[in-house]
Scaffold this motif. Structure first.
Motif, PDB file in Angstrom:
ATOM      1  N   ASN A 191      40.402  29.791 -29.709  1.00 19.58           N
ATOM      2  CA  ASN A 191      40.233  28.402 -30.127  1.00 19.58           C
ATOM      3  C   ASN A 191      40.406  28.266 -31.650  1.00 19.58           C
ATOM      4  O   ASN A 191      40.955  27.273 -32.129  1.00 19.58           O
ATOM      5  CB  ASN A 191      38.863  27.878 -29.683  1.00 19.58           C
ATOM      6  CG  ASN A 191      38.815  26.365 -29.697  1.00 19.58           C
ATOM      7  OD1 ASN A 191      38.506  25.774 -30.722  1.00 19.58           O
ATOM      8  ND2 ASN A 191      39.179  25.740 -28.577  1.00 19.58           N
ATOM      9  N   GLU A 207      44.052  28.200 -32.222  1.00 20.87           N
ATOM     10  CA  GLU A 207      44.623  26.913 -31.811  1.00 20.87           C
ATOM     11  C   GLU A 207      44.364  25.812 -32.840  1.00 20.87           C
ATOM     12  O   GLU A 207      45.067  24.799 -32.852  1.00 20.87           O
ATOM     13  CB  GLU A 207      44.030  26.471 -30.458  1.00 20.87           C
ATOM     14  CG  GLU A 207      44.488  27.309 -29.283  1.00 20.87           C
ATOM     15  CD  GLU A 207      43.723  27.004 -28.000  1.00 20.87           C
ATOM     16  OE1 GLU A 207      44.087  27.563 -26.956  1.00 20.87           O
ATOM     17  OE2 GLU A 207      42.761  26.217 -28.027  1.00 20.87           O
ATOM     18  N   TYR A 221      29.405  28.434 -30.044  1.00 21.68           N
ATOM     19  CA  TYR A 221      30.129  28.937 -28.866  1.00 21.68           C
ATOM     20  C   TYR A 221      29.832  30.419 -28.618  1.00 21.68           C
ATOM     21  O   TYR A 221      29.521  30.820 -27.487  1.00 21.68           O
ATOM     22  CB  TYR A 221      31.633  28.743 -29.100  1.00 21.68           C
ATOM     23  CG  TYR A 221      32.520  28.812 -27.869  1.00 21.68           C
ATOM     24  CD1 TYR A 221      32.008  28.909 -26.580  1.00 21.68           C
ATOM     25  CD2 TYR A 221      33.907  28.751 -28.007  1.00 21.68           C
ATOM     26  CE1 TYR A 221      32.840  28.958 -25.478  1.00 21.68           C
ATOM     27  CE2 TYR A 221      34.748  28.787 -26.908  1.00 21.68           C
ATOM     28  CZ  TYR A 221      34.205  28.894 -25.647  1.00 21.68           C
ATOM     29  OH  TYR A 221      35.029  28.933 -24.553  1.00 21.68           O
ATOM     30  N   PHE A 262      34.012  20.950 -32.407  1.00 17.20           N
ATOM     31  CA  PHE A 262      35.460  20.918 -32.182  1.00 17.20           C
ATOM     32  C   PHE A 262      36.059  19.605 -32.721  1.00 17.20           C
ATOM     33  O   PHE A 262      37.067  19.615 -33.440  1.00 17.20           O
ATOM     34  CB  PHE A 262      35.728  21.068 -30.679  1.00 17.20           C
ATOM     35  CG  PHE A 262      37.142  20.855 -30.274  1.00 17.20           C
ATOM     36  CD1 PHE A 262      38.096  21.830 -30.486  1.00 17.20           C
ATOM     37  CD2 PHE A 262      37.531  19.668 -29.664  1.00 17.20           C
ATOM     38  CE1 PHE A 262      39.418  21.633 -30.100  1.00 17.20           C
ATOM     39  CE2 PHE A 262      38.842  19.464 -29.271  1.00 17.20           C
ATOM     40  CZ  PHE A 262      39.793  20.448 -29.487  1.00 17.20           C
ATOM     41  N   ARG A 295      29.224  22.186 -28.874  1.00 18.88           N
ATOM     42  CA  ARG A 295      30.550  22.748 -29.167  1.00 18.88           C
ATOM     43  C   ARG A 295      31.602  21.655 -29.285  1.00 18.88           C
ATOM     44  O   ARG A 295      32.476  21.699 -30.159  1.00 18.88           O
ATOM     45  CB  ARG A 295      30.944  23.754 -28.081  1.00 18.88           C
ATOM     46  CG  ARG A 295      32.397  24.198 -28.152  1.00 18.88           C
ATOM     47  CD  ARG A 295      32.625  25.476 -27.383  1.00 18.88           C
ATOM     48  NE  ARG A 295      32.012  25.483 -26.078  1.00 18.88           N
ATOM     49  CZ  ARG A 295      32.617  25.071 -24.950  1.00 18.88           C
ATOM     50  NH1 ARG A 295      33.844  24.617 -24.985  1.00 18.88           N
ATOM     51  NH2 ARG A 295      31.980  25.135 -23.808  1.00 18.88           N
TER      52      ARG A 295
HETATM   53  N1  LIG Z   1      42.335  25.480 -25.182  1.00 20.15           N
HETATM   54  C1  LIG Z   1      41.176  24.629 -25.159  1.00 20.15           C
HETATM   55  C2  LIG Z   1      41.638  23.175 -25.373  1.00 20.15           C
HETATM   56  C3  LIG Z   1      40.489  22.146 -25.453  1.00 20.15           C
HETATM   57  C4  LIG Z   1      39.474  22.545 -26.510  1.00 20.15           C
HETATM   58  O1  LIG Z   1      39.792  23.188 -27.529  1.00 20.15           O
HETATM   59  N2  LIG Z   1      38.190  22.213 -26.255  1.00 20.15           N
HETATM   60  C5  LIG Z   1      37.128  22.609 -27.152  1.00 20.15           C
HETATM   61  C6  LIG Z   1      35.968  21.610 -27.078  1.00 20.15           C
HETATM   62  S1  LIG Z   1      35.179  21.492 -25.538  1.00 20.15           S
HETATM   63  C7  LIG Z   1      36.640  24.002 -26.896  1.00 20.15           C
HETATM   64  O2  LIG Z   1      35.786  24.470 -27.622  1.00 20.15           O
HETATM   65  N3  LIG Z   1      37.145  24.665 -25.818  1.00 20.15           N
HETATM   66  C8  LIG Z   1      36.719  25.973 -25.456  1.00 20.15           C
HETATM   67  C9  LIG Z   1      37.795  27.007 -25.511  1.00 20.15           C
HETATM   68  O3  LIG Z   1      38.873  26.780 -26.061  1.00 20.15           O
HETATM   69  O4  LIG Z   1      37.527  28.116 -25.023  1.00 20.15           O
HETATM   70  C10 LIG Z   1      40.444  24.819 -23.833  1.00 20.15           C
HETATM   71  O5  LIG Z   1      41.025  25.413 -22.915  1.00 20.15           O
HETATM   72  O6  LIG Z   1      39.273  24.409 -23.722  1.00 20.15           O
END
Ligand SMILES: N[C@@H](CCC(=O)N[C@@H](CS)C(=O)NCC(=O)O)C(=O)O
Length: 151
Positions: free
Chosen positions: A72, A75, A115, A129, A125
């Motif tokens: 993350n 990303e 996280y 984010f 979280r």
């Molecule tokens: N690649 C992310 C895209 C969406 C995102 O970044 N959501 C945030 C806020 S809920 C996050 O912390 N996701 C957890 C993660 O990426 O493992 C996912 O699969 O969740």
């Protein structure tokens, strides 16, 4: 005056936070390794690593959690480095730029703490984010409106 020299305090501030975020992202690998060793018997990624440490290969929830936090970061922090770099070129005010760089940096540190370190329930979280997303989106808006005539 070039905007991309240390004479420009906005670029100096960008450079400082870019270095901090770069170091933070690299340190996620150490956090992953620490978690792997804590879970010694079950969490090595490759057969050769498991053999060397007398462990077994198997995925582990806590190790995977740190790996997701690392992903993350990639990303979000990699886009930040590009977006913020281009944003510096629009000649923003120092106050606004520093606020955005600090908001983004604080949000990403919070994201990791919530996280992968303390495992705090949602929506903590999500808030962290979105702090980072808002900073990035604001800079994108500033870039697009600055260069709209170049389209
Ligand atoms: N690649 C992310 C895209 C969406 C995102 O970044 N959501 C945030 C806020 S809920 C996050 O912390 N996701 C957890 C993660 O990426 O493992 C996912 O699969 O969740």
């Amino acid at each position: 005056m070039s905007l991309y020299t240390s004479d420009n305090p906005v670029f100096a501030s960008f450079s400082f936070y870019a270095a901090l975020l770069g170091a933070k992202t690299l340190l996620m690998a150490l956090l992953t390794a620490r978690q792997r060793f804590r879970k010694m018997v079950s969490a090595f990624a490759n057969p050769e690593d498991a053999k060397m440490n007398k462990g077994k290969i198997k995925t582990d929830d806590d190790v995977e959690r740190v790996r997701r936090a690392h992903l993350n970061d990639l990303e979000n922090i990699l886009p930040f480095l590009i977006i913020a770099f281009v944003y510096v070129g629009t000649g923003p005010s120092l106050g606004c730029a520093k606020f955005l760089f600090r908001l983004f940096t604080a949000a990403r540190f919070m994201h990791t703490l919530v996280y992968a370190v303390f495992v705090i329930p949602q929506p903590a979280r999500a808030f962290a984010f979105f702090g980072g997303i808002i900073a990035n989106l604001y800079m994108i808006y500033a870039i697009v409106t600055s260069y709209a005539l170049a389209f």
